[in-house]
Design a protein around this motif. Structure first.
Motif, PDB file in Angstrom:
ATOM      1  N   PHE A  37      32.535  40.749  43.012  1.00 32.43           N
ATOM      2  CA  PHE A  37      32.617  39.302  42.808  1.00 32.43           C
ATOM      3  C   PHE A  37      31.689  38.591  43.807  1.00 32.43           C
ATOM      4  O   PHE A  37      30.903  37.725  43.411  1.00 32.43           O
ATOM      5  N   GLN A  80      46.186  35.111  39.912  1.00 36.94           N
ATOM      6  CA  GLN A  80      45.961  36.317  40.718  1.00 36.94           C
ATOM      7  C   GLN A  80      44.504  36.723  40.564  1.00 36.94           C
ATOM      8  O   GLN A  80      44.018  36.751  39.420  1.00 36.94           O
ATOM      9  N   PHE A  81      43.838  37.040  41.680  1.00 33.01           N
ATOM     10  CA  PHE A  81      42.552  37.731  41.560  1.00 33.01           C
ATOM     11  C   PHE A  81      42.905  39.202  41.369  1.00 33.01           C
ATOM     12  O   PHE A  81      43.482  39.834  42.254  1.00 33.01           O
ATOM     13  N   VAL A  82      42.572  39.755  40.220  1.00 39.80           N
ATOM     14  CA  VAL A  82      42.968  41.131  39.909  1.00 39.80           C
ATOM     15  C   VAL A  82      41.912  42.101  40.443  1.00 39.80           C
ATOM     16  O   VAL A  82      40.751  42.063  40.031  1.00 39.80           O
ATOM     17  N   VAL A 106      33.071  32.515  35.519  1.00 37.31           N
ATOM     18  CA  VAL A 106      32.981  33.976  35.593  1.00 37.31           C
ATOM     19  C   VAL A 106      34.350  34.593  35.324  1.00 37.31           C
ATOM     20  O   VAL A 106      35.375  33.919  35.409  1.00 37.31           O
ATOM     21  N   ALA A 107      34.344  35.882  35.012  1.00 36.24           N
ATOM     22  CA  ALA A 107      35.597  36.602  34.721  1.00 36.24           C
ATOM     23  C   ALA A 107      35.458  38.056  35.140  1.00 36.24           C
ATOM     24  O   ALA A 107      34.346  38.579  35.296  1.00 36.24           O
ATOM     25  N   GLY A 108      36.601  38.697  35.271  1.00 34.88           N
ATOM     26  CA  GLY A 108      36.638  40.145  35.453  1.00 34.88           C
ATOM     27  C   GLY A 108      36.730  40.805  34.081  1.00 34.88           C
ATOM     28  O   GLY A 108      37.475  40.350  33.219  1.00 34.88           O
ATOM     29  N   SER A 160      31.661  38.956  36.328  1.00 33.95           N
ATOM     30  CA  SER A 160      31.263  39.089  37.740  1.00 33.95           C
ATOM     31  C   SER A 160      31.755  40.388  38.360  1.00 33.95           C
ATOM     32  O   SER A 160      31.285  40.780  39.435  1.00 33.95           O
ATOM     33  N   ASP A 161      32.723  41.046  37.697  1.00 31.45           N
ATOM     34  CA  ASP A 161      33.321  42.265  38.271  1.00 31.45           C
ATOM     35  C   ASP A 161      34.161  42.931  37.184  1.00 31.45           C
ATOM     36  O   ASP A 161      34.312  42.373  36.098  1.00 31.45           O
ATOM     37  N   LEU A 182      39.646  38.833  32.131  1.00 29.97           N
ATOM     38  CA  LEU A 182      40.693  38.066  32.803  1.00 29.97           C
ATOM     39  C   LEU A 182      40.072  37.116  33.810  1.00 29.97           C
ATOM     40  O   LEU A 182      39.007  37.366  34.360  1.00 29.97           O
ATOM     41  N   GLU A 183      40.772  36.025  34.011  1.00 31.00           N
ATOM     42  CA  GLU A 183      40.327  35.006  34.975  1.00 31.00           C
ATOM     43  C   GLU A 183      41.530  34.173  35.384  1.00 31.00           C
ATOM     44  O   GLU A 183      42.662  34.586  35.141  1.00 31.00           O
ATOM     45  N   MET A 184      41.302  33.003  35.976  1.00 34.93           N
ATOM     46  CA  MET A 184      42.419  32.290  36.604  1.00 34.93           C
ATOM     47  C   MET A 184      42.613  30.844  36.121  1.00 34.93           C
ATOM     48  O   MET A 184      43.378  30.105  36.745  1.00 34.93           O
ATOM     49  N   ALA A 231      37.420  44.003  37.721  1.00 39.06           N
ATOM     50  CA  ALA A 231      38.851  43.876  38.063  1.00 39.06           C
ATOM     51  C   ALA A 231      39.451  45.172  38.615  1.00 39.06           C
ATOM     52  O   ALA A 231      40.673  45.322  38.667  1.00 39.06           O
TER      53      ALA A 231
HETATM   54  N1  ADE Z   1      37.459  35.896  37.960  1.00 37.96           N
HETATM   55  C1  ADE Z   1      36.422  36.750  38.118  1.00 37.96           C
HETATM   56  N2  ADE Z   1      36.854  37.981  38.413  1.00 37.96           N
HETATM   57  C2  ADE Z   1      38.211  37.908  38.452  1.00 37.96           C
HETATM   58  C3  ADE Z   1      39.233  38.848  38.737  1.00 37.96           C
HETATM   59  N3  ADE Z   1      38.944  40.120  39.014  1.00 37.96           N
HETATM   60  N4  ADE Z   1      40.512  38.412  38.705  1.00 37.96           N
HETATM   61  C4  ADE Z   1      40.799  37.133  38.416  1.00 37.96           C
HETATM   62  N5  ADE Z   1      39.880  36.205  38.157  1.00 37.96           N
HETATM   63  C5  ADE Z   1      38.592  36.580  38.174  1.00 37.96           C
END
Ligand code: ADE
Length: 229
Positions: A206, A150-152, A76-78, A195-196, A170-172, A198
């Motif tokens: 999330f 960073q979770f943004v 998943v990603a923002g 998933s969101d 963005l993701e990690m 950010a």
């Molecule tokens: N993965 C999913 N949502 C994220 C976010 N907001 N920041 C970083 N990684 C994520």
């Protein structure tokens, strides 16, 4: 041709493990690796744990210990791009590290000497993804994915990542997997479902949408495995 399929969190690989056959579990380096078959192909599945360091370790082990010759990442990603809504899919054409910063020495953000700001993913695997999307009548966005430890959940940080890297999501983990695969000459592919967005409420989104979006991504990856020659 042995394929690695990795995620960062248990929820990102559970939908894969539910559908593959002949699972053999191996514990190694504080992690679990699942050798299995799907559509007559050998796959090795693992989740790394969150972040660039764990993702680099897992990608390296999938390649060096388990002999995987291609790597697919599902997760998943923002969203950064306004085109992307919860559940939408994005494939990375290029990946960069938004938290890599030695600008004090005159370098651009995301760059260290002998590295690259943006690493491109494998074109053959991206084309397979486009075939799957067409067959399933799904919209698939292709763009830059920015990775950082960073979770943004901050609209200012999100705007900065857009401005600096022209990133769409963005993701990690993605860019660290890209660095490993690029160095070891392993074709790789990064798929993410949103998933969101950010923004400041990203944590709540999330929690609500991560499991559903992780499954959307995992199901898509398995369709790709069927088509990979
Ligand atoms: N993965 C999913 N949502 C994220 C976010 N907001 N920041 C970083 N990684 C994520």
């Amino acid at each position: 041709m042995k394929l690695a399929i990795m995620g960062a969190m248990p929820e990102e690989i559970e939908p894969l493990l539910a559908k593959v056959d002949n699972i053999k579990k191996t514990e190694y380096a504080s992690n679990i690796y699942y050798e299995a078959t799907y559509a007559g192909k050998d796959v090795v599945i693992a989740y790394s744990k969150i972040g660039k360091v764990f993702a680099s370790l897992t990608a390296t082990i999938l390649i060096e210990k388990f002999g995987c010759e291609r790597l697919l990442f599902s997760g998943v990603a923002g969203a950064i791009s306004p085109d992307l809504n919860i559940g939408d899919l994005i494939i990375a054409d290029g990946l960069c590290q938004h938290d890599l910063d030695i600008v004090a020495f005159g370098h651009p953000y995301g760059y260290v000497p002998e590295g690259e700001v943006c690493i491109m993913s494998d074109v053959y695997l991206r084309n397979i993804a486009k075939e799957v999307a067409t067959a399933r009548s799904l919209t698939l966005k292709e763009g830059i994915i920015a990775t950082g430890d960073q979770f943004v959940a901050c609209s200012d940080r999100k705007a900065w990542i857009l401005k600096t890297f022209n990133a769409d999501a963005l993701e990690m983990e993605g860019a660290s997997v890209a660095v490993v695969c690029n160095a070891l000459n392993i074709p790789f592919f990064i798929l993410r479902a949103i998933s969101d967005t950010a923004n400041d409420d990203a944590g709540m989104d999330f929690d609500e949408f991560m499991v559903g979006s992780a499954k959307i991504s995992a199901d898509f990856i398995l369709d790709m495995v069927e088509r990979i020659e």
